[in-house]
Scaffold this motif. Structure first.
Motif, PDB file in Angstrom:
ATOM      1  N   GLU A   1       2.485   8.899  -6.516  1.00 57.61           N
ATOM      2  CA  GLU A   1       2.476  10.274  -6.022  1.00 57.61           C
ATOM      3  C   GLU A   1       2.762  11.248  -7.167  1.00 57.61           C
ATOM      4  N   GLY A   2       1.943  12.244  -7.275  1.00 57.27           N
ATOM      5  CA  GLY A   2       2.102  13.226  -8.337  1.00 57.27           C
ATOM      6  C   GLY A   2       1.371  12.882  -9.613  1.00 57.27           C
ATOM      7  N   HIS A   3       0.884  11.647  -9.721  1.00 59.51           N
ATOM      8  CA  HIS A   3       0.107  11.268 -10.903  1.00 59.51           C
ATOM      9  C   HIS A   3      -1.239  11.987 -10.844  1.00 59.51           C
ATOM     10  N   PRO A   4      -1.684  12.609 -11.929  1.00 60.11           N
ATOM     11  CA  PRO A   4      -2.911  13.406 -11.872  1.00 60.11           C
ATOM     12  C   PRO A   4      -4.147  12.593 -11.518  1.00 60.11           C
TER      13      PRO A   4
ATOM     14  N   ALA B   1       0.835  -1.205   0.000  1.00 56.51           N
ATOM     15  CA  ALA B   1       0.000   0.000   0.000  1.00 56.51           C
ATOM     16  C   ALA B   1       0.874   1.262   0.000  1.00 56.51           C
ATOM     17  N   LYS B   2       1.933   1.260   0.809  1.00 54.02           N
ATOM     18  CA  LYS B   2       2.821   2.429   0.860  1.00 54.02           C
ATOM     19  C   LYS B   2       3.573   2.613  -0.453  1.00 54.02           C
ATOM     20  N   GLU B   3       4.028   1.497  -1.046  1.00 53.70           N
ATOM     21  CA  GLU B   3       4.771   1.594  -2.299  1.00 53.70           C
ATOM     22  C   GLU B   3       3.888   2.105  -3.419  1.00 53.70           C
ATOM     23  N   MET B   4       2.637   1.667  -3.463  1.00 55.71           N
ATOM     24  CA  MET B   4       1.746   2.132  -4.517  1.00 55.71           C
ATOM     25  C   MET B   4       1.447   3.627  -4.355  1.00 55.71           C
TER      26      MET B   4
END
Length: 397
Positions: A137-140, A129-132
């Motif tokens: 992160e930053g993906h619109p 969950a943290k890796e995803m």
């Protein structure tokens, strides 16, 4: 809730129930999957056993190539279906492959209805969950992509039921195996296991006659190997007793669609070749392969334990279940079939006018090097096989 017994106590209790002898498959199962101290459950590593800080590196840590090919397989399925499809990934590691596949499918406008991650380890579910979240992160559209991700702790039709693509990437090599020694066609087959010695406070290897069913299976494989030159007395091999049940569980969770199995392994004629007389079990620790059997049983839970996959057994079981086998080929061939070179061209040369020139980006050069590792005969290109099979919906009665 009662406290969970330690890994060592669990192993000792299992040995006691079997008159002091512990089959290697039971040892391997607990060493890998004990809920607290098992190799895949330990919480003392930030990203688990994966990556540069772990014990081994898998394809998702080597760029977007495997994810791009998996996404291409899903897109092909979706184009043939009028209904929205899902992805189910079994044993999703750090979650990196899932994040990469979702990014690629979003870029192609072909997001799955849901992306299921089946992971028995509580700790690894948190890592995933943290890796995803980090990878997206930053993906619109990160919130949209993450909202489609769902976790399950086990393969069970009442919990997970999908139409679409099932991804099994480096899962079957971690199935616990029984270890056997063939002594000749008229001699009993031996099973290798462990006994605990109080004096040395250590596990030691020991043998006992294999059960009738296991002995018959090993003798049958030895007979089939006669065409290859025949085994010599002392030949060792393995069987994975949980293989059939795992494949059946995958089958039951898939209503219709495609299953893709990627792993290091062999077809039976290679697996049982007389030259492979020591079997295929190994341990991995700090990016070193440990082939000495004494190393496999030291400090249970501290090292990875694996065995090469019997792809002939996988194919035969899927056929018995009613699957249509699409292909069994090398990882290199499968990646090429699924457009990895087109993917590389787009990544290396986003500007079409620059094609044909060496890429200037250090990141692009690094990605190209990783792709070469995935495709090279000397690295992972031939050591890994990919089996693809489909399940069609049953006709209404």
């Amino acid at each position: 809730m009662a406290p969970i017994p330690s890994l060592q106590q669990t192993l000792l209790d299992a040995a006691e129930r079997s008159q002091g002898w512990l089959g290697f498959d039971l040892f391997m199962e607990q060493a890998l999957l004990h809920p607290v101290e098992g190799y895949y459950s330990r919480s003392d590593r930030a990203s688990g056993p994966f990556g540069a800080s772990g014990d081994f590196i898998t394809a998702p840590q080597m760029g977007p190539w495997m994810a791009g090919a998996m996404a291409q397989a899903f897109v092909r399925l979706q184009r043939e279906s009028a209904d929205p499809l899902c992805v189910l990934e079994l044993g999703p590691g750090t979650g990196a492959l899932a994040a990469q596949i979702m990014r690629e499918l979003d870029a192609q406008g072909c997001l799955p209805e849901a992306y299921w991650l089946v992971e028995p380890s509580d700790y690894l579910r948190q890592v995933q969950a943290k890796e995803m979240e980090r990878a997206l992160e930053g993906h619109p559209r990160a919130a949209n992509l993450l909202a489609r991700c769902r976790w399950a702790s086990r393969l069970a039709p009442e919990e997970v039921r999908v139409r679409g693509l099932v991804v099994m990437h480096e899962v079957l090599d971690a199935l616990p195996v029984k270890c056997f020694e063939w002594q000749g066609p008229a001699a009993p087959v031996l099973e290798w296991g462990l006994t605990w010695h109080d004096g040395s406070q250590s596990w030691r290897w020991a043998t006992r006659p294999a059960t009738e069913g296991d002995g018959r299976e090993v003798q049958q494989r030895a007979a089939e190997a006669e065409a290859l030159g025949g085994w010599h007395a002392g030949h060792r091999s393995e069987t994975a007793p949980g293989l059939s049940s795992m494949l059946s569980a995958v089958w039951d969770c898939l209503e219709r669609g495609q299953i893709v199995v990627v792993d290091y392994g062999y077809e039976r004629h290679e697996l049982d070749h007389p030259d492979r007389h020591g079997g295929t079990v190994a341990a991995h620790l700090a990016h070193r392969r440990l082939d000495d059997p004494e190393d496999w049983i030291q400090h249970p839970g501290s090292r990875d334990l694996t065995a090469h996959v019997d792809f002939t057994a996988v194919a035969r079981h899927f056929e018995r279940l009613g699957a249509c086998l699409l292909s069994l080929k090398s990882q290199a061939a499968w990646l090429l079939d699924h457009g990895v070179l087109d993917q590389a061209q787009q990544l290396m040369f986003p500007d079409p006018t620059a094609r044909g020139q060496p890429p200037q980006s250090p990141q692009a050069l690094h990605a190209l090097s990783e792709l070469q590792t995935l495709l090279s005969d000397a690295a992972m290109g031939q050591r890994f096989l990919v089996l693809s099979a489909t399940k069609a919906p049953r006709d209404p009665v």
